[in-house]
Scaffold this active site. Structure first.
Site, PDB file in Angstrom:
ATOM      1  N   ASP A 120      30.812  47.507  45.905  1.00  0.00           N
ATOM      2  CA  ASP A 120      32.154  47.487  45.324  1.00  0.00           C
ATOM      3  C   ASP A 120      32.504  48.848  44.717  1.00  0.00           C
ATOM      4  O   ASP A 120      31.867  49.294  43.754  1.00  0.00           O
ATOM      5  CB  ASP A 120      32.242  46.394  44.253  1.00  0.00           C
ATOM      6  N   HIS A 147      34.708  45.384  47.573  1.00  0.00           N
ATOM      7  CA  HIS A 147      35.341  44.624  46.497  1.00  0.00           C
ATOM      8  C   HIS A 147      35.604  43.169  46.850  1.00  0.00           C
ATOM      9  O   HIS A 147      35.680  42.334  45.968  1.00  0.00           O
ATOM     10  CB  HIS A 147      36.651  45.292  46.088  1.00  0.00           C
ATOM     11  N   SER A 149      38.715  39.712  41.172  1.00  0.00           N
ATOM     12  CA  SER A 149      39.195  40.993  40.664  1.00  0.00           C
ATOM     13  C   SER A 149      39.883  40.770  39.312  1.00  0.00           C
ATOM     14  O   SER A 149      39.234  40.317  38.371  1.00  0.00           O
ATOM     15  CB  SER A 149      40.125  41.651  41.685  1.00  0.00           C
TER      16      SER A 149
END
Length: 724
Positions: free
Chosen positions: A655, A687, A580
Site C-alpha cells: 500500500d 491500497h 481507506s
C-alpha cells in the site's frame, strides 16, 4: 377460496424459483463483467450533425436528422493495415476525431491517424515498449511521453528527441505531481498549435524513502517509495516549457517557497502565456498567475482566493472561443461551484451561475457563446442534470428530463446533445436531443442484467445531520424474503470522506452489489453520506476540517438512531465496514461507540493522520504543529482500549496510499492495551484488492459478519420461542 390461496402460493413459489439469489462471485466479478449493463461504447461527435460509436468491433456513424447508420471502419480493417507495420489491435482501440476525415486511434504504444476516405493510415507513430504517459499533438504531428523519469518526443517521421536528461535519483519529468490532488491527472501539456510542450518537473530527492518490501522474491526485496507525510519536507515542483522548433527549455520562475503547489496548467490560445493556479503549502491562499512563455517570468496575479480552512483549485481556466482575452473559471468562490467570467487582466466580468447548488461540469458553448451548457445539482444533490445557461443573463433551462444522473456530450457547434443517463430503476439510456430541449430519439437502451435476481428492497431515507442543519440521505436495503415480524442484523457500509458520494439516484441508488449479496444472507444493509462529502457546498464539506472523523461519526450515529427506530432491526447486532477513509470511519464508529457496534471490518484504514501524505492530510487537518489537539483527537490508536466488539483489520502489504504502518501501530497499541484484534494482510496488493483476489477479500469480510452477527441456532430457537 382455499384453492385460490393454494394456487396463489404455488404461483409465488414458481415466480420466486425463476429468480436467482446473488452469489458473492456475481456481486464482485459480475459487477464489471457479464452482469454489467451493456453501454454504447466509444460514443463521440464527429461534427455538429454526425456522431459515432463502437458496436461489434465496428465503428458506426449515425446522422442526427434521419438516424441513418453506416459503418466507418471495422477492427479487421484496422488490423489489415496495422499488421503491415507490425502492429495489432486486439479490440477496437480508443479513438478521437481530429477533423472530418481523420480519426486518431491508439494503443498504449502506437498512434495512428486513419483517413476514412482513403481507408488508410496517414500517420503512424510507434513508441518504445516502456513508454508511458503519451500525449498526441495533431498540429505538431508528434507524441510526447515518458520513459522512466525523462520526457521524450517522437515525430511522424520516426525521429525521436530526449527533452530532459536529469531524470532519476529523485528527479521526475513529465508525470503527475502533488500525489494527483487538485484535479491533476497528467504531467504534459501541449500548446494549442503544438509549438511548445509544458511539463512538470518534480524534485523529490529531499523526501524520505519510505520502506516497502516485496515478499514474493527469493530474498525479500526492498522497494522504497517517496512518501512525504504531513508536516515533513515535501517535493519541489517546477514547470518547464520546451520549444519544439529551437529545442530549448525555459522554466517558469514560480519562486519560493519551493514546496507550494502548481496546479491546473492552461495555455492561452495564442501560446504566449501559461495560466496556473498556485497554492501555498497551508492550502488557504490561491493565486491565479499568468506567465510569459518566452522568458518564464510571471506577468501578474489575475486574482486570489482565500479561506480560513482551505482553498482547493480543481479546474483550469477555459478560454473563450469568441474573445481570446476572456476566460471562464469554475470555482467555489461564493461557497458553491459556479462559473465565472474574467478577462485576461484578472477583472471579474460576471458570475454566470448562482445558487445553493453545484455546477459539476462545463460541457461547452454554442458557436456564438450565447449559451453555456453545464451539468449541475440544481434539482437535488442526489441528481445531476443538464442545463442551458444564457451567458448574459444567467437564465437557466433544464434540458434533461428523467430522474437520475445525466452525462451530456455537446456537438461541435452546440446544436445537439447526447445525454447518457441512468436512474434508480433504469440501468441507462442514451438520448439524442436538440440543445433547445427537444427530444429527438433514443439511441441506446441498456439491458438489465439483474432482472432475474431476487434482490432486497432498496429505498432512500431522509435523515437530519447531527447539528440539525442539513438533510442527509441514507440507502436502506432489506433482506431477501423480508419478514416484518423478524429482527435482522445490520451491516453499515461507510466511506464518509471528501470527494465521495455513495448515495445518489443512479441505478439502484448507486449500491455496491456486495450489499445485495449481504441482503441475500439475511442482513439489513445501510449507507449514508455525512458532512464532509460531495455536492452540498463548501460549508457542508469543510465542517470536518481539523477534526476528521468526529462530525462524520456524529452524523453516522443519526443514521444508527434511525435504524434502531425500525421494528425489524436488531439493535444488538450492528456491524460496520469501510475501506481507506471508510476504514478510518469504521474505527471511529467502533471505538467512539463501542456500545453500538458489535463487529467491524476496517480495510486499509488511516489510523493517525500524521502518517498520511502532505497534500491531502494538511488540507483537511493543517500541519501537525498547527493543530496538535486535532491530530491527538483523531488518532485511532489512542482509542483502541475502548474496543468491545470484534474487529478485523485488513491491509495491502504494498500500500502506497495508506501505508501499512497505520495498521501496525494500531495493532501494537492493541497488544499493549490487551485489546483483541483480528488482522489479515494481502502480500502483493497495494491500497485495495482488485481482480479475482477481491472475491477472496469479500468472502473474508462477509464471513466475518456472518460468523459474528448472525445468531447461533440456539439463539434463533430462543428468539422463535420468545416470538411465539
Amino acid at each position: 377460496m382455499q384453492r385460490f390461496i393454494i394456487f396463489f402460493l404455488l404461483l409465488a413459489n414458481v415466480l420466486s424459483a425463476q429468480q436467482k439469489q446473488m452469489t458473492l462471485e456475481d456481486a464482485i466479478l459480475g459487477r464489471n463483467g457479464n452482469l454489467r449493463p451493456e453501454s454504447l461504447s466509444g460514443l463521440a461527435w464527429k461534427n455538429n450533425t454526425e456522431f459515432t460509436y463502437v458496436k461489434n468491433d465496428t465503428l458506426w456513424l449515425q446522422t442526427v436528422k434521419k438516424g441513418d447508420t453506416k459503418p466507418v471502419v471495422t477492427l479487421n480493417d484496422l488490423n489489415e493495415i496495422a499488421n503491415q507495420t507490425g502492429s495489432d489491435f486486439r479490440s477496437f482501440p480508443a479513438y478521437f476525431w481530429q477533423n472530418q476525415e481523420e480519426l486518431l486511434v491508439h494503443t498504449k504504444n502506437s498512434y495512428f491517424l486513419f483517413n476514412g476516405v482513403d481507408d488508410d493510415f496517414t500517420l503512424q507513430i510507434k513508441l518504445p515498449s516502456n513508454a508511458e504517459n503519451g500525449q498526441f499533438s495533431f498540429k505538431g504531428k508528434f507524441v510526447a511521453y515518458t520513459v522512466e523519469d525523462d520526457l521524450y518526443i517522437t515525430f511522424s517521421d520516426g525521429t525521436t528527441r530526449q527533452i530532459t536528461t536529469d531524470g532519476g535519483n529523485g528527479i521526475v519529468n513529465g508525470k503527475t505531481v502533488h500525489r494527483v490532488e487538485f484535479g491533476i491527472t497528467k504531467g504534459v501539456f501541449i500548446s494549442p498549435e503544438g509549438n511548445y510542450i509544458a511539463f512538470y518537473r518534480k524534485d523529490e530527492s529531499m523526501v524520505y524513502d519510505y520502506p516497502l518490501v516485496d515478499y514474493m522474491t527469493r530474498e525479500a526485496e526492498y522497494t522504497p517509495v517517496k512518501y512525504p507525510m504531513a508536516g515533513q519536507e515535501s517535493h519541489h515542483v517546477t514547470v518547464g516549457i520546451y520549444n519544439v522548433e529551437n529545442e530549448e527549455t525555459v522554466f517558469l520562475n514560480t519562486g519560493e517557497p519551493f514546496d507550494h503547489y502548481l496546479t491546473n496548467v492552461a495555455w492561452s490560445p495564442d501560446e504566449e502565456h501559461i495560466y496556473m493556479a498556485e497554492l501555498n503549502r497551508e492550502q488557504n491562499h490561491m493565486e491565479m498567475n499568468k506567465y510569459d512563455v518566452s522568458t518564464g517570468e510571471k506577468g501578474n496575479t489575475l486574482f486570489e482566493e482565500k479561506h480560513e480552512k482551505y482553498v482547493e483549485p480543481l479546474h483550469p481556466v477555459l478560454f473563450s472561443k469568441t474573445n481570446e482575452n476572456e476566460f471562464y473559471y469554475l470555482t467555489r468562490r461564493d461557497g458553491w461551484f459556479h462559473v465565472y467570467k474574467y478577462n485576461t487582466e484578472g477583472k471579474l466580468l460576471q458570475q454566470i451561475t448562482k445558487g445553493e447548488w453545484e455546477v459539476t461540469e462545463i460541457l461547452g458553448f454554442d458557436d456564438k457563446e450565447k449559451y453555456l451548457f453545464v451539468e449541475a445539482t440544481k434539482e437535488s444533490p442526489l441528481e445531476i442534470h443538464i442545463y442551458r445557461v444564457e451567458v448574459k443573463s444567467g437564465e437557466m433551462i433544464k434540458l434533461s428530463e428523467n430522474t437520475g444522473i445525466h452525462n451530456g456530450m455537446l456537438s461541435a457547434q452546440g446544436d445537439y446533445i447526447l445525454d447518457d443517463w441512468e436512474g434508480p430503476e433504469n440501468p441507462g439510456q442514451t438520448h439524442l436531443q436538440s440543445s433547445k430541449g427537444k427530444h429527438i430519439r433514443i439511441i441506446h437502451e441498456k439491458n438489465d442484467p439483474l432482472e432475474k435476481f431476487l434482490l432486497g428492497e432498496n429505498t432512500l431515507v431522509d435523515i437530519k445531520s447531527a447539528d440539525g442543519k442539513y438533510d442527509l440521505t441514507g440507502r436502506l436495503i432489506k433482506p431477501v424474503n423480508f419478514d416484518s415480524n423478524k429482527k435482522y442484523p445490520v451491516v453499515v457500509y461507510v466511506y464518509g470522506g471528501p470527494h465521495s458520494q455513495l448515495v445518489k439516484k443512479s441505478w439502484h441508488n448507486n449500491i455496491r452489489w456486495w450489499q445485495y449479496y449481504m441482503s441475500s444472507q439475511g442482513f439489513v444493509s445501510f449507507t449514508m453520506d455525512n458532512r464532509g462529502t460531495n455536492n452540498r457546498g463548501r460549508e457542508f464539506e469543510t465542517a470536518i476540517h481539523g477534526q476528521l472523523g468526529i462530525l462524520e461519526t456524529e452524523d453516522q450515529m443519526q443514521g444508527i438512531r434511525y435504524l434502531k427506530s425500525l421494528s425489524f432491526v436488531d439493535e444488538n447486532r450492528i456491524g460496520v465496514h469501510g475501506w481507506s477513509y471508510g476504514g478510518f470511519m469504521t474505527l471511529n464508529m467502533m471505538l467512539r461507540h463501542p456500545e453500538t457496534f458489535k463487529v467491524g471490518v476496517a480495510g486499509g484504514p488511516v489510523v493517525d493522520w500524521k502518517m498520511y501524505e502532505v497534500m491531502y492530510g494538511e488540507r483537511y487537518m493543517d500541519l501537525p504543529g498547527e493543530n496538535p489537539e486535532g491530530y491527538q483527537k483523531t488518532d485511532m490508536s489512542k482509542r483502541i482500549s475502548d474496543l468491545e466488539g470484534k474487529l478485523l483489520v485488513i491491509h495491502g502489504a504494498q500500500d502506497k496510499t495508506v501505508v501499512m504502518q497505520h495498521s501496525m501501530q494500531l495493532l501494537r497499541e492493541a497488544v499493549k492495551n490487551k485489546s483483541q484484534v483480528d488482522f489479515f494482510a494481502y502480500p502483493t496488493h497495494p491500497h485495495n484488492v482488485r481482480g479475482k483476489d477481491r472475491v477472496h477479500l469479500m468472502r473474508m469480510v462477509s464471513d466475518y459478519f456472518i460468523e459474528h452477527l448472525k445468531p447461533t441456532p440456539a439463539a434463533q430457537k430462543e428468539e422463535f420461542l420468545m416470538s411465539e
